[in-house]
Design a protein around this motif. Sequence first.
Motif, PDB file in Angstrom:
ATOM      1  N   ASN A 215       1.078  -1.084   0.050  1.00 41.97           N
ATOM      2  CA  ASN A 215       0.021  -0.150   0.142  1.00 41.97           C
ATOM      3  C   ASN A 215       1.207   1.169  -0.150  1.00 41.97           C
ATOM      4  O   ASN A 215       1.902   1.092   0.891  1.00 41.97           O
ATOM      5  N   GLN A 217       0.120   3.602   1.451  1.00 43.82           N
ATOM      6  CA  GLN A 217       0.622   4.679   2.643  1.00 43.82           C
ATOM      7  C   GLN A 217       1.970   4.007   3.900  1.00 43.82           C
ATOM      8  O   GLN A 217       2.497   4.701   3.841  1.00 43.82           O
ATOM      9  N   ASP A 218       1.782   2.506   3.400  1.00 46.94           N
ATOM     10  CA  ASP A 218       2.658   1.749   4.015  1.00 46.94           C
ATOM     11  C   ASP A 218       3.892   1.356   4.258  1.00 46.94           C
ATOM     12  O   ASP A 218       5.033   2.010   4.363  1.00 46.94           O
ATOM     13  N   THR A 221       5.353   4.874   5.139  1.00 48.52           N
ATOM     14  CA  THR A 221       5.439   4.611   6.835  1.00 48.52           C
ATOM     15  C   THR A 221       7.238   4.392   6.607  1.00 48.52           C
ATOM     16  O   THR A 221       7.494   4.791   7.721  1.00 48.52           O
ATOM     17  N   GLN A 230      -1.500  11.305   1.932  1.00 50.27           N
ATOM     18  CA  GLN A 230      -2.689  10.807   2.376  1.00 50.27           C
ATOM     19  C   GLN A 230      -3.742  11.423   1.046  1.00 50.27           C
ATOM     20  O   GLN A 230      -4.476  10.880   1.322  1.00 50.27           O
ATOM     21  N   ASN A 238       0.384  11.950  -6.910  1.00 48.68           N
ATOM     22  CA  ASN A 238       0.739  10.821  -6.224  1.00 48.68           C
ATOM     23  C   ASN A 238       1.178   9.681  -6.859  1.00 48.68           C
ATOM     24  O   ASN A 238       2.343   8.808  -6.118  1.00 48.68           O
ATOM     25  N   PHE A 260      -3.546   2.108  -3.391  1.00 49.14           N
ATOM     26  CA  PHE A 260      -3.750   3.304  -2.824  1.00 49.14           C
ATOM     27  C   PHE A 260      -5.245   3.845  -2.648  1.00 49.14           C
ATOM     28  O   PHE A 260      -5.403   4.645  -2.960  1.00 49.14           O
TER      29      PHE A 260
END
Length: 362
Positions: A215, A217-218, A221, A230, A238, A260
């Motif tokens: 993902n 976002q993952d 991180t 986000q 993006n 996403f």
Amino acid sequence: MENRIIVVGELHIDLFYRADVYSSLAKILSQNLFQNQQSYISEEEIESKILHIVNSTNKKIQGNSYLKRGGNGNNSSEILAHLGANVDLLSVVGENSQWMLQELQELGIGTSNIYIKSSPTPISTIIEDPSITKILLASNCKKEMNFTDIQFPTHKFYPYNIVFITPFAPKFAPIYLAVPKHDKILAVTIETQKIHNLAQLELLNDHPCDILFMNLQDIATILQDCSFSQTQTDISMNSQQVIRNDLQISHFAKIRVYTFGKKGVWICVSNKQPVHIPIISIKVRNRTGAGDTFAAAFLVEFNSRISSKEELNHLDLDTLIKNVIACAKFARIVAALKVKTGKSPTRSEIDLFIQNNSTVIN
């Protein structure tokens, strides 16, 4: 040799409770705190009041409960079976788990590579409230479900075309390293619940996989990308985020698939620019399991198109990219049906959806 898929992942028990405990508590808290807001003079008094309110609610929480199989390995193998794949599950469980193995067998999922330890089978308690869902994880029990004392010789991978580890975790390292990297297509899902930083991904450095699912976002991180947004709505922006972060991930896998949510999917193959694939707009019933469904559907289609690691290695780049895009487009259909109905679709349901929505899909 038939093109079987083996899923490496967790199998455990999910204990579900359907109750309105959180909704009711929120209502009681809001009423009490609103009525008494003038009297609060400190944070400690607010905390004391909240604890008093929580303690004064019913000690015994009523709800309907049931047991079911859980775990990413279980979920992915079940989705693959629904899609008609020849699939086995490689996992470790504890005692009193025979009923789960029997259910898997009834679904057509091979269980000969599920090892039973003389420890309690982990149970995750899931409280499903109309407003909030909370999951209580038995981390102490899950730690016992590892492969440190289990021998899994290389020849046991012989029947499989694809080895799918979901999600990748340090405890699966012995299995990951045992996969004959020249003979098997190796697919891996990366999630922040198991991998917290880039250093933990270094195991993939000397033993790169073929397909990596993450993902967006993952990945931000894990890479500690402070500039990641986000809430960014511009797809081109993006894509820039994908390009920036993929530079640090690309050497871990030949094919990288970045999801996403409603913003779509990005496909990166070798050193080519990412290709964006939008989602299918659909009325959402339940998003739970959409990621697992997408990855499983992608692999089913990939398995039908590329019959061996040797074929994958000899495909020219343009042909490979076309195949990967086709896999992603099929996977988004299956994921869309999953969030629309709340359950894993069958092949016939997918075919009917494609037939009735050809203009939207294309």
